[in-house]
Structures are given as C-alpha cells and as structure tokens.
Design a protein around this motif. Sequence first.
Motif, PDB file in Angstrom:
ATOM      1  N   CYS A  22      32.291   5.629 -31.623  1.00 33.48           N
ATOM      2  CA  CYS A  22      33.555   5.047 -32.423  1.00 33.48           C
ATOM      3  C   CYS A  22      33.848   5.910 -33.510  1.00 33.48           C
ATOM      4  O   CYS A  22      33.366   6.174 -34.370  1.00 33.48           O
ATOM      5  CB  CYS A  22      33.422   3.754 -32.668  1.00 33.48           C
ATOM      6  SG  CYS A  22      34.683   3.069 -33.472  1.00 33.48           S
ATOM      7  N   PRO A  23      35.097   6.505 -33.486  1.00 35.93           N
ATOM      8  CA  PRO A  23      35.336   7.559 -34.652  1.00 35.93           C
ATOM      9  C   PRO A  23      35.660   6.824 -35.919  1.00 35.93           C
ATOM     10  O   PRO A  23      35.716   7.350 -36.970  1.00 35.93           O
ATOM     11  CB  PRO A  23      36.647   8.051 -34.080  1.00 35.93           C
ATOM     12  CG  PRO A  23      36.870   7.785 -32.755  1.00 35.93           C
ATOM     13  CD  PRO A  23      36.271   6.641 -32.425  1.00 35.93           C
ATOM     14  N   SER A  24      36.074   5.497 -35.948  1.00 33.17           N
ATOM     15  CA  SER A  24      36.297   4.538 -36.822  1.00 33.17           C
ATOM     16  C   SER A  24      35.287   3.732 -37.460  1.00 33.17           C
ATOM     17  O   SER A  24      35.296   3.135 -38.649  1.00 33.17           O
ATOM     18  CB  SER A  24      37.469   3.724 -36.558  1.00 33.17           C
ATOM     19  OG  SER A  24      37.174   2.705 -35.799  1.00 33.17           O
ATOM     20  N   ILE A  63      32.769  -0.436 -34.412  1.00 32.16           N
ATOM     21  CA  ILE A  63      31.753  -1.235 -33.531  1.00 32.16           C
ATOM     22  C   ILE A  63      30.484  -1.250 -34.143  1.00 32.16           C
ATOM     23  O   ILE A  63      29.850  -0.486 -34.634  1.00 32.16           O
ATOM     24  CB  ILE A  63      31.485  -0.548 -32.368  1.00 32.16           C
ATOM     25  CG1 ILE A  63      32.982  -0.228 -31.644  1.00 32.16           C
ATOM     26  CG2 ILE A  63      30.506  -1.328 -31.434  1.00 32.16           C
ATOM     27  CD1 ILE A  63      32.978   0.556 -30.343  1.00 32.16           C
ATOM     28  N   LEU A 113      34.138  -6.564 -33.127  1.00 32.43           N
ATOM     29  CA  LEU A 113      34.657  -5.381 -33.470  1.00 32.43           C
ATOM     30  C   LEU A 113      35.425  -5.535 -34.619  1.00 32.43           C
ATOM     31  O   LEU A 113      36.032  -6.519 -34.785  1.00 32.43           O
ATOM     32  CB  LEU A 113      35.661  -5.039 -32.167  1.00 32.43           C
ATOM     33  CG  LEU A 113      36.529  -3.837 -32.623  1.00 32.43           C
ATOM     34  CD1 LEU A 113      36.003  -2.645 -32.175  1.00 32.43           C
ATOM     35  CD2 LEU A 113      37.961  -4.003 -31.595  1.00 32.43           C
ATOM     36  N   CYS A 166      39.446  -0.217 -36.193  1.00 31.61           N
ATOM     37  CA  CYS A 166      39.915   0.078 -34.959  1.00 31.61           C
ATOM     38  C   CYS A 166      41.268   0.539 -35.196  1.00 31.61           C
ATOM     39  O   CYS A 166      41.603   1.847 -34.789  1.00 31.61           O
ATOM     40  CB  CYS A 166      39.591  -0.750 -33.904  1.00 31.61           C
ATOM     41  SG  CYS A 166      40.198  -0.206 -32.192  1.00 31.61           S
ATOM     42  N   GLN A 194      41.904   3.857 -36.602  1.00 30.81           N
ATOM     43  CA  GLN A 194      41.989   4.978 -35.775  1.00 30.81           C
ATOM     44  C   GLN A 194      43.088   5.421 -34.946  1.00 30.81           C
ATOM     45  O   GLN A 194      43.650   6.550 -34.656  1.00 30.81           O
ATOM     46  CB  GLN A 194      40.591   4.700 -34.913  1.00 30.81           C
ATOM     47  CG  GLN A 194      40.480   5.871 -34.015  1.00 30.81           C
ATOM     48  CD  GLN A 194      40.426   7.358 -34.432  1.00 30.81           C
ATOM     49  OE1 GLN A 194      40.098   7.675 -35.416  1.00 30.81           O
ATOM     50  NE2 GLN A 194      40.836   8.491 -33.244  1.00 30.81           N
ATOM     51  N   TRP A 195      43.731   4.195 -34.430  1.00 30.16           N
ATOM     52  CA  TRP A 195      44.794   4.233 -33.453  1.00 30.16           C
ATOM     53  C   TRP A 195      45.971   5.006 -34.544  1.00 30.16           C
ATOM     54  O   TRP A 195      46.819   5.888 -33.843  1.00 30.16           O
ATOM     55  CB  TRP A 195      45.370   2.918 -33.088  1.00 30.16           C
ATOM     56  CG  TRP A 195      44.415   2.174 -32.037  1.00 30.16           C
ATOM     57  CD1 TRP A 195      43.148   2.599 -31.868  1.00 30.16           C
ATOM     58  CD2 TRP A 195      44.651   1.062 -31.386  1.00 30.16           C
ATOM     59  NE1 TRP A 195      42.542   2.054 -30.943  1.00 30.16           N
ATOM     60  CE2 TRP A 195      43.571   0.858 -30.483  1.00 30.16           C
ATOM     61  CE3 TRP A 195      45.937   0.256 -31.546  1.00 30.16           C
ATOM     62  CZ2 TRP A 195      43.641  -0.228 -29.713  1.00 30.16           C
ATOM     63  CZ3 TRP A 195      45.716  -0.884 -30.374  1.00 30.16           C
ATOM     64  CH2 TRP A 195      44.587  -1.094 -29.559  1.00 30.16           C
ATOM     65  N   CYS A 250      43.326   5.095 -28.111  1.00 32.13           N
ATOM     66  CA  CYS A 250      41.747   5.745 -28.711  1.00 32.13           C
ATOM     67  C   CYS A 250      40.947   5.530 -27.369  1.00 32.13           C
ATOM     68  O   CYS A 250      40.834   6.553 -26.680  1.00 32.13           O
ATOM     69  CB  CYS A 250      41.402   5.187 -29.782  1.00 32.13           C
ATOM     70  SG  CYS A 250      39.696   5.625 -30.200  1.00 32.13           S
ATOM     71  N   ARG A 251      40.342   4.319 -27.523  1.00 33.45           N
ATOM     72  CA  ARG A 251      39.625   4.059 -26.076  1.00 33.45           C
ATOM     73  C   ARG A 251      38.498   5.134 -25.867  1.00 33.45           C
ATOM     74  O   ARG A 251      37.984   5.001 -24.781  1.00 33.45           O
ATOM     75  CB  ARG A 251      40.405   3.913 -24.971  1.00 33.45           C
ATOM     76  CG  ARG A 251      41.570   2.990 -25.282  1.00 33.45           C
ATOM     77  CD  ARG A 251      42.363   2.449 -24.257  1.00 33.45           C
ATOM     78  NE  ARG A 251      42.725   3.529 -23.223  1.00 33.45           N
ATOM     79  CZ  ARG A 251      43.159   3.554 -22.090  1.00 33.45           C
ATOM     80  NH1 ARG A 251      43.675   2.497 -21.507  1.00 33.45           N
ATOM     81  NH2 ARG A 251      43.571   4.495 -21.532  1.00 33.45           N
ATOM     82  N   CYS A 260      35.544   4.305 -26.862  1.00 37.80           N
ATOM     83  CA  CYS A 260      34.638   3.440 -26.581  1.00 37.80           C
ATOM     84  C   CYS A 260      34.461   3.208 -25.088  1.00 37.80           C
ATOM     85  O   CYS A 260      33.529   3.083 -24.687  1.00 37.80           O
ATOM     86  CB  CYS A 260      34.623   2.078 -27.461  1.00 37.80           C
ATOM     87  SG  CYS A 260      36.348   1.546 -27.398  1.00 37.80           S
TER      88      CYS A 260
HETATM   89  S1  SF4 Z   1      39.349   2.095 -29.378  1.00 38.58           S
HETATM   90 FE1  SF4 Z   1      37.264   1.882 -29.346  1.00 38.58          FE
HETATM   91  S2  SF4 Z   1      36.471   3.944 -30.241  1.00 38.58           S
HETATM   92 FE2  SF4 Z   1      38.477   4.020 -30.700  1.00 38.58          FE
HETATM   93  S3  SF4 Z   1      38.462   3.137 -32.918  1.00 38.58           S
HETATM   94 FE3  SF4 Z   1      38.436   1.503 -31.505  1.00 38.58          FE
HETATM   95  S4  SF4 Z   1      36.694   0.628 -31.346  1.00 38.58           S
HETATM   96 FE4  SF4 Z   1      36.390   2.786 -32.096  1.00 38.58          FE
END
Ligand code: SF4
Length: 554
Positions: free
Chosen positions: A422-424, A427, A445, A450, A453-454, A465-466, A468
């Motif tokens: 997970c880049p942010s 998780i 979460l 999250c 990051q989006w 993003c997704r 994960c």
């Molecule tokens: S979509 Fe998933 S991988 Fe991306 S930031 Fe959110 S929790 Fe993390």
Amino acid sequence: MANEHNALDIINDPKNRVTDAGNAGAGENGNDVGEPSGENKGVSRRNFLKFGGVAAAAATMAGAAGAGFAVGRSDDAYTGYGRTFQGGDQFFNREPFRCDVPVMMEPVGKVVRPEWTEYLFLRLRALVDIIKSGKWTPDMGVEALPGPVGDHYRARPGELEIMLESLQRNVKRAEAWKKGKNKRYALAGAYNMALRLGGMELPGHVQRIPEDPHDEHMRTGKPIPPEDWDYRGIWREKPMEFKSPKHASVLIKRMAHQFGMSLVGITKFDPRFMFKGVMRGMPDKGHYTWGDKVPEHWKSIIIFGVPMNWDGTYAAVGYSTSFDAYFRSRVAASLMERFIRELGYPARAQFPGSNYEIMMSPYVQLAGLGQYSRAGVVMVPELGANFRPAAIVTNIEFEYDKPIDVKMADFCKKCKICAEQCPSGAIPFDDEPQTVVRGFKRWKLNEEKCYQQWASGPTQDGLGCRVCIGVCPYSRKNTWIHAISREMEPRDPTGLVSQGLLAMQKNFFKFHEAEDYRSDWDGGKEASYHNPPWWMRAENFLEIEKDWEYHGME
Ligand code: SF4
Ligand code: SF4
C-alpha cells in the motif's frame, strides 16, 4: 431450458459437497487410526499428507503455478467471468463453511450505528462545501470547523490535516492534466470517463440509472420519503405471492445472474448497519432531518456484486478505477429494482457512488458472500476484493443465506502483502485484527491515508489506486490454479497450502516501493503494479510521441 442448471442446484447438489471421506482420502473405514475421530469436518494432517505427500504436493503446486501463471495472463482469463450467466461452473461452494456469526462480527462492545460523516465521500463533500462557502478556512483550525464534519474531525486528531493535504493534491493533479502531462493515460482516462459519465453523478449530467429519489427531489423540490418512493409505479393491487420464502430466494438469485450480477446473497435487513441521517429523496439527503428512522417496510436485503475489469486492476495505479464495476452494478440494481416492483413489492436500490443509505460490508458478510480482509474491505472466494457490490432493500420474505468462514482472515494474518505494498501506509500490519469499529474487532483501513494516495493518482478525477486489490492472492484471475487453490486452502488444517501459495505469491511477482507509484510531477516514477494491457496504451493508437517508460511487470 431442459438442460439449464440453476447455480444453487449445482452448489447444493450432495454430489458436489465435500465430505470427510470424499475429500480427505480417509482410510477404508473413513477414519484414520491415531487421528481424532468423528467431529473434525476438515482434512486431517495425516490425510492431507496421504493425499500425495508434501514433496509431491509441493511439486504439483509449483508445476501448477507455472502453467497457471501462463494461462492466467492470457486475455481470455478474467476474474469472475465464466462461461455461463449462472456461474455454477465457477462459484465456490459455501455450504460446508456456513457459520452463525461472521468472523470479526462477534460484538466485543456496544454495536453503534454509524453517523453519515463516517462515509468518506459524504464528509469530503460537506468539507469542500464549507470551505467554498467561506464559513471556515484551514487557518481557523479544527476547533472552529462547523457542523457534524467538525465533530468528526475533532474526534480524530490529525485526520483533517491529511484530508487538507489531499485537497491540495487534487489541485496539483488538475493543473498537471491541464498542462497535458498525462497523455500516456489518454485511453485509460477516456475509458474511465465514458463509464463515469454514463453511470455516475456529475454536474450537468442527470442521465442516471437507476432513477434516484434524490434527483427527483432536486427536480421538483418535493420531499419523497421511502414510503412513497419505494412503492412508486406498482400497479398490482396486491403483490404476487411466492410459494415459499425459498422459492422467492431461488427466483431472485436466478434473475440476479440474468441481470449481470455474478455474486448474489440475501439476508435480513438489520438497521444497525444503516447510516443515521441519510435518506435520499429528503431535503439534504436527510442529513439534518431524517435522524435514525428505519422505514417499516425494509425487511430483507439482496446483496450482489460484479467483478471489476481485471486488466485495469492488475495495472494499478493509473489504469485502474472502480467505475466499470460501479456502472454495471448500478445498471443491474436498476433492473432488479424494476423487476421486483413489477411483482408488486417495494424496492429500493443501494448503489455506487453516494447512494448508499446502508453500509455494504456488513451485509456482504451477513449474506454469505465473503469475509473481512486485512485491507479493511470484504473479499469473496471467487474474486478477492476485485468486485463491487450493490443491493436492493425490499419487504419480500426470503429464505436467508448464512455467513461463511473460509479462513480468509487466517490467510491475511500471514500474508500482509497488501499492507507491504500500500503506497499510503493505510493498511495495518497488526498480526491480529485489533481495532474495535462500532462494536466489532477487525483490521481497519485508514481511509484518510488511502484517499491521500488517490488524490495523488494520475487519472483526471484522482480516483484510482487499488494496488491492494491487484497484489492480493485472492484476486487472481479465475484460472484453474485459482480454482484449485481456493478449494484446497480453506480445507487444509496443516497450513501447508497457504504457506506454499504465499511463497509463490511473494517470489513470482514484483513489488514496488511506495513512492514509485507517484506521478512524475509528484516526485515518483509512475509505476504500475503490472504494465497496462495493450488496449490501454495510448501510443498503440494515438499520434503521440512516447516519451516515457513503463515501470511495471509484463
Ligand atoms: S487503494 Fe489500497 S493500496 Fe491504494 S492507498 Fe488505498 S489501501 Fe493503499
Ligand atoms: S493481500 Fe494478503 S493480507 Fe492483504 S487482503 Fe489479500 S490475503 Fe489478506
């Protein structure tokens, strides 16, 4: 349709059920000497070893993995899409795993209904409206932030800062798009926006499916409570009677598949999982007037899910959003809503994006479709979390489904791949689920992180993003190796299968550092988990110079 099989018939056929003797290769008397007898419905360690031996099993799995890897990358293998509407050839048999209470839904405190501000997009919109109105500016501090949104953030120190940073990222991204920095995403963006304009609400676009009481209220200015809206257009004097609740369930599930829903389960409506202060059709969507009322005719809820486009999910970040599944799930919801009303029953669709009056995750579990994951979302055996749900609330009496326990949470305890990727950092890494959320202990979460990051994502609307979901072993394409794995893993009490699967996952697939996923204007290298499919690569179709490299796995 003489030879057409109902998916439920296939799943429930005793021939297709797993029994101790049938599954485990037990001794002639069905009970191995030296192992606990009788009650254990799973596969004993000794029987599992007898099944082929550890070495043979490892070799088999390795060979299967190699072949499955090749097959799974073919364009023909898409998660969730089988050869039939009914999916009897692809669905996991839940019956041996039915349990009374979903895992992580055993209350450890008072079960508390959520405020509307607990839904990220409702509070995000309210916050933006407050800032736009000039009633509050960030330099005034969280103490001065008015209304329920202020209450929400005051109870969560530090979260507002993350959200404000996200809003700044939105501005940055919009500027980058204006300057044409995103030509590589031209096709992926067009694909996403086509679906978004067709199926989501945007200013100036009112072509919505299903019809929405909120739209009607905005158009007429007249409040439409659910007692009016849900019964609209019913022309029968009394509803068509079902032979039994079971007959009702079988029919509705068959129709759900017909309307394009791959997953379907039915459960009792439970108001504890209904937002307070939300009722579409009422002024302000009921935020300030509806309170905690529950319409009396809300008795049952049909939960369904459709798979998301796998190519995009696999190529996350820039090529991936949920809009394709949102679009199909709301179209399916519209058809089901109309179908039920034609039979004379009230029906109210719950569908993406801001049209839920209920929380979907608890109902997806209660309807027996899946289980909570480490990533804080629900996973199903067939698709992992690579699906999107919608629902219909009605007063039909059904035979309800029970929850399932296929040990996904046990796998999550060991796996942690989504948390690592997970880049942010949204998780949790906790070995055991330990956050109490409205009365239930589970992994949670961090939505604000999250969303941050989006907001730094490269698509026009910053909704994608997704990673994960793309990296999760449960989200693999629906190949034979995937099918074998999902059947074996929950039946293996030794843990060997999950260890093997995890080793394959961690060694066969490439993972990035979090900052790699950022856009170049944000200091990253625009990495994607896997490279985008050929049909999302702008340079394959457009007169543009390719001045970038792909940083994903082929
Ligand atoms: S979509 Fe998933 S991988 Fe991306 S930031 Fe959110 S929790 Fe993390
Ligand atoms: S990636 Fe692993 S830990 Fe995360 S949800 Fe999937 S199985 Fe669970």
